[in-house]
Design a protein around this motif. Structure first.
Motif, PDB file in Angstrom:
ATOM      1  N   UNK A   1       0.720  -1.184  -0.062  1.00  0.00           N
ATOM      2  CA  UNK A   1       0.125   0.154  -0.063  1.00  0.00           C
ATOM      3  C   UNK A   1       0.863   1.299  -0.145  1.00  0.00           C
ATOM      4  N   UNK A   2       2.003   1.109   0.788  1.00  0.00           N
ATOM      5  CA  UNK A   2       2.761   2.541   0.620  1.00  0.00           C
ATOM      6  C   UNK A   2       3.363   2.730  -0.671  1.00  0.00           C
ATOM      7  N   UNK A   3       3.960   1.356  -1.262  1.00  0.00           N
ATOM      8  CA  UNK A   3       4.498   1.665  -2.628  1.00  0.00           C
ATOM      9  C   UNK A   3       3.702   2.238  -3.576  1.00  0.00           C
ATOM     10  N   UNK A   4       2.285   1.676  -3.418  1.00  0.00           N
ATOM     11  CA  UNK A   4       1.237   2.340  -4.447  1.00  0.00           C
ATOM     12  C   UNK A   4       0.944   3.873  -4.020  1.00  0.00           C
ATOM     13  N   UNK A   5       0.944   4.230  -2.828  1.00  0.00           N
ATOM     14  CA  UNK A   5       0.784   5.516  -2.356  1.00  0.00           C
ATOM     15  C   UNK A   5       1.749   6.265  -3.065  1.00  0.00           C
ATOM     16  N   UNK A   6       3.237   5.925  -2.966  1.00  0.00           N
ATOM     17  CA  UNK A   6       4.346   6.373  -3.361  1.00  0.00           C
ATOM     18  C   UNK A   6       4.173   6.654  -5.286  1.00  0.00           C
ATOM     19  N   UNK A   7       3.757   5.564  -5.471  1.00  0.00           N
ATOM     20  CA  UNK A   7       3.587   5.784  -7.225  1.00  0.00           C
ATOM     21  C   UNK A   7       2.398   6.920  -7.500  1.00  0.00           C
ATOM     22  N   UNK A   8       1.507   6.806  -6.644  1.00  0.00           N
ATOM     23  CA  UNK A   8       0.252   7.788  -7.152  1.00  0.00           C
ATOM     24  C   UNK A   8       0.616   8.997  -6.995  1.00  0.00           C
ATOM     25  N   UNK A   9       1.439   9.464  -5.919  1.00  0.00           N
ATOM     26  CA  UNK A   9       1.895  10.629  -5.712  1.00  0.00           C
ATOM     27  C   UNK A   9       2.932  11.389  -6.587  1.00  0.00           C
ATOM     28  N   UNK A  10       3.643  10.481  -7.367  1.00  0.00           N
ATOM     29  CA  UNK A  10       4.591  10.987  -8.128  1.00  0.00           C
ATOM     30  C   UNK A  10       4.020  10.882  -9.852  1.00  0.00           C
ATOM     31  N   UNK A  11       2.631  10.408 -10.063  1.00  0.00           N
ATOM     32  CA  UNK A  11       2.434  10.350 -11.332  1.00  0.00           C
ATOM     33  C   UNK A  11       0.906  11.072 -11.650  1.00  0.00           C
ATOM     34  N   UNK A  12       0.681  11.184 -12.651  1.00  0.00           N
ATOM     35  CA  UNK A  12      -0.788  11.722 -12.927  1.00  0.00           C
ATOM     36  C   UNK A  12      -1.798  10.821 -13.729  1.00  0.00           C
ATOM     37  N   UNK A  13      -1.272   9.864 -14.574  1.00  0.00           N
ATOM     38  CA  UNK A  13      -1.975   9.391 -15.652  1.00  0.00           C
ATOM     39  C   UNK A  13      -2.254   7.770 -15.284  1.00  0.00           C
ATOM     40  N   UNK A  14      -1.209   7.073 -15.081  1.00  0.00           N
ATOM     41  CA  UNK A  14      -1.072   5.657 -14.859  1.00  0.00           C
ATOM     42  C   UNK A  14      -2.053   5.100 -13.590  1.00  0.00           C
ATOM     43  N   UNK A  15      -2.668   3.839 -13.930  1.00  0.00           N
ATOM     44  CA  UNK A  15      -3.460   3.398 -12.661  1.00  0.00           C
ATOM     45  C   UNK A  15      -2.481   2.814 -11.890  1.00  0.00           C
ATOM     46  N   UNK A  16      -3.012   2.459 -10.528  1.00  0.00           N
ATOM     47  CA  UNK A  16      -2.035   1.696  -9.906  1.00  0.00           C
ATOM     48  C   UNK A  16      -2.843   0.487  -9.210  1.00  0.00           C
ATOM     49  N   UNK A  17      -2.347  -0.550  -8.742  1.00  0.00           N
ATOM     50  CA  UNK A  17      -3.014  -1.755  -8.645  1.00  0.00           C
ATOM     51  C   UNK A  17      -2.486  -2.881  -7.597  1.00  0.00           C
ATOM     52  N   UNK A  18      -3.099  -3.355  -6.880  1.00  0.00           N
ATOM     53  CA  UNK A  18      -2.664  -4.289  -6.140  1.00  0.00           C
ATOM     54  C   UNK A  18      -2.663  -5.631  -6.855  1.00  0.00           C
ATOM     55  N   UNK A  19      -1.413  -6.358  -6.843  1.00  0.00           N
ATOM     56  CA  UNK A  19      -1.661  -7.539  -7.966  1.00  0.00           C
ATOM     57  C   UNK A  19      -0.740  -8.856  -7.096  1.00  0.00           C
ATOM     58  N   UNK A  20      -1.245  -9.509  -6.342  1.00  0.00           N
ATOM     59  CA  UNK A  20      -2.705  -9.231  -5.603  1.00  0.00           C
ATOM     60  C   UNK A  20      -2.593  -9.094  -4.213  1.00  0.00           C
ATOM     61  N   UNK A  21      -3.149  -8.356  -3.286  1.00  0.00           N
ATOM     62  CA  UNK A  21      -3.192  -8.123  -1.989  1.00  0.00           C
ATOM     63  C   UNK A  21      -3.840  -9.322  -1.163  1.00  0.00           C
ATOM     64  N   UNK A  22      -3.178  -9.791  -0.171  1.00  0.00           N
ATOM     65  CA  UNK A  22      -3.464 -10.851   0.455  1.00  0.00           C
ATOM     66  C   UNK A  22      -4.487 -10.699   1.434  1.00  0.00           C
ATOM     67  N   UNK A  23      -5.673 -10.647   1.209  1.00  0.00           N
ATOM     68  CA  UNK A  23      -6.663 -10.198   1.992  1.00  0.00           C
ATOM     69  C   UNK A  23      -7.079 -10.976   3.292  1.00  0.00           C
ATOM     70  N   UNK A  24      -6.851 -12.161   3.524  1.00  0.00           N
ATOM     71  CA  UNK A  24      -7.181 -12.659   4.845  1.00  0.00           C
ATOM     72  C   UNK A  24      -5.886 -12.341   5.813  1.00  0.00           C
ATOM     73  N   UNK A  25      -4.859 -11.863   5.537  1.00  0.00           N
ATOM     74  CA  UNK A  25      -3.828 -11.652   6.464  1.00  0.00           C
ATOM     75  C   UNK A  25      -4.061 -10.339   7.231  1.00  0.00           C
ATOM     76  N   UNK A  26      -5.024  -9.452   6.877  1.00  0.00           N
ATOM     77  CA  UNK A  26      -5.552  -8.230   7.519  1.00  0.00           C
ATOM     78  C   UNK A  26      -6.995  -8.215   7.896  1.00  0.00           C
ATOM     79  N   UNK A  27      -7.305  -7.311   8.992  1.00  0.00           N
ATOM     80  CA  UNK A  27      -8.575  -6.973   9.258  1.00  0.00           C
ATOM     81  C   UNK A  27      -9.201  -6.432   8.202  1.00  0.00           C
ATOM     82  N   UNK A  28     -10.513  -6.800   7.906  1.00  0.00           N
ATOM     83  CA  UNK A  28     -11.082  -6.207   6.536  1.00  0.00           C
ATOM     84  C   UNK A  28     -11.309  -4.867   6.513  1.00  0.00           C
ATOM     85  N   UNK A  29     -11.514  -4.315   7.878  1.00  0.00           N
ATOM     86  CA  UNK A  29     -11.805  -3.042   8.232  1.00  0.00           C
ATOM     87  C   UNK A  29     -10.351  -1.993   7.653  1.00  0.00           C
TER      88      UNK A  29
END
Length: 303
Positions: free
Chosen positions: A57-85
């Protein structure tokens, strides 16, 4: 045949800082400059191959902050390792800050990285499947800021997260029948990896037929591809794949994308013909910079 979107993994995994690892801002800017459509991050707490892994998530936030056009994506987030909230809060924040550029690939953590991550967070590894299904059932509502009852004991309070955000496309990772079942029940798309075009085509046709039977839209298909491009050491990449995924060298060589921009573009066209709407490339050898250049040239040849 429509032109597929082409994405690339950011260098979040590695054995040392620098080179092909850790240069997130530089890589994101370069991907945008060479005409790629999106940048993606893998997700591991503790890798099975012993190397470091940056927080997705921090890597994608960094990428989003320095770009304007490209999409960002989790490929893939391991969902059950974290509380869903907490997942929902992170996703909503990324959507808010990136201007709705996020794609949310999720999985249950079935890749062969061992039990260390599960032990570290106190989640039984054998519960990853049910936890994934329970999280997927409530995740869209939490992201959107809707009152949502979490998948816990009966009587738990309803949770409303703020600010709500646009729910990103939810892409279910994995090649299994369970993954396809989750696509039909909870997802907007399917995120398989390392399938040859003929296998991909048959699976996509079957998945879209099942979606139509349920009255659901045809799922989007985002294909993960592993590569060693240009002058990258393909033999080293094959050895890495064989070691990480515990497959034979012959199998590893058959799924690895290699060659120059023309060869890459031809393979991309074959994947698109088989039903891929987007192709996401990760590297297993060599520096990211010249390989991003090959991908950018291949992307231009598809127009």
């Amino acid at each position: 045949m429509s032109v597929p979107r082409i994405g690339v993994h950011l260098p979040v995994f590695g054995k040392e800082r620098g080179g092909a690892y850790g240069q997130i801002a530089e890589a994101a800017r370069h991907a945008e400059a060479v005409g790629l459509d999106a940048v993606w991050s893998g997700d591991q707490l503790i890798t099975g191959f012993g190397g470091p892994a940056l927080h997705s998530g921090i890597a994608l936030a960094t990428a989003a902050a320095v770009t304007e056009r490209v999409g960002i994506g989790f490929g893939v987030l391991i969902l059950p390792l974290r509380p869903v909230a907490w997942v929902a809060k992170q996703v909503a924040t990324l959507q808010y800050l990136s201007g709705d550029r996020l794609s949310l690939g999720v999985g249950s953590g079935g890749t062969p990285h061992g039990a260390a991550s599960w032990q570290a967070v106190g989640v039984p590894q054998e519960e990853r499947g049910p936890r994934t299904d329970a999280a997927l059932a409530v995740l869209p509502g939490l992201i959107a800021g809707e009152p949502t009852r979490l998948p816990q004991e009966p009587g738990e309070p309803v949770v409303t997260l703020a600010p709500g955000a646009t729910v990103p496309p939810i892409l279910i990772g994995g090649n299994s029948g369970v993954a396809q079942r989750r696509v039909l029940e909870h997802g907007d798309g399917w995120f398989p990896s390392s399938l040859p075009p003929e296998t991909l085509g048959a699976e996509v046709a079957r998945l879209r037929e099942r979606a139509a039977e349920r009255g659901r839209p045809a799922p989007r298909v985002v294909l993960g591809v592993m590569a060693a491009l240009g002058e990258a050491d393909a033999d080293r990449a094959v050895a890495s794949l064989a070691n990480v995924y515990r497959i034979s060298h012959e199998q590893a060589a058959s799924i690895l994308l290699t060659g120059d921009a023309r060869a890459v573009a031809d393979r991309f066209a074959a994947y698109a013909e088989a039903g891929a709407d987007e192709i996401v490339v990760s590297f297993h050898a060599g520096a990211w910079h010249p390989q991003y250049d090959v991908l950018g040239e291949a992307r231009s040849l598809l127009r």
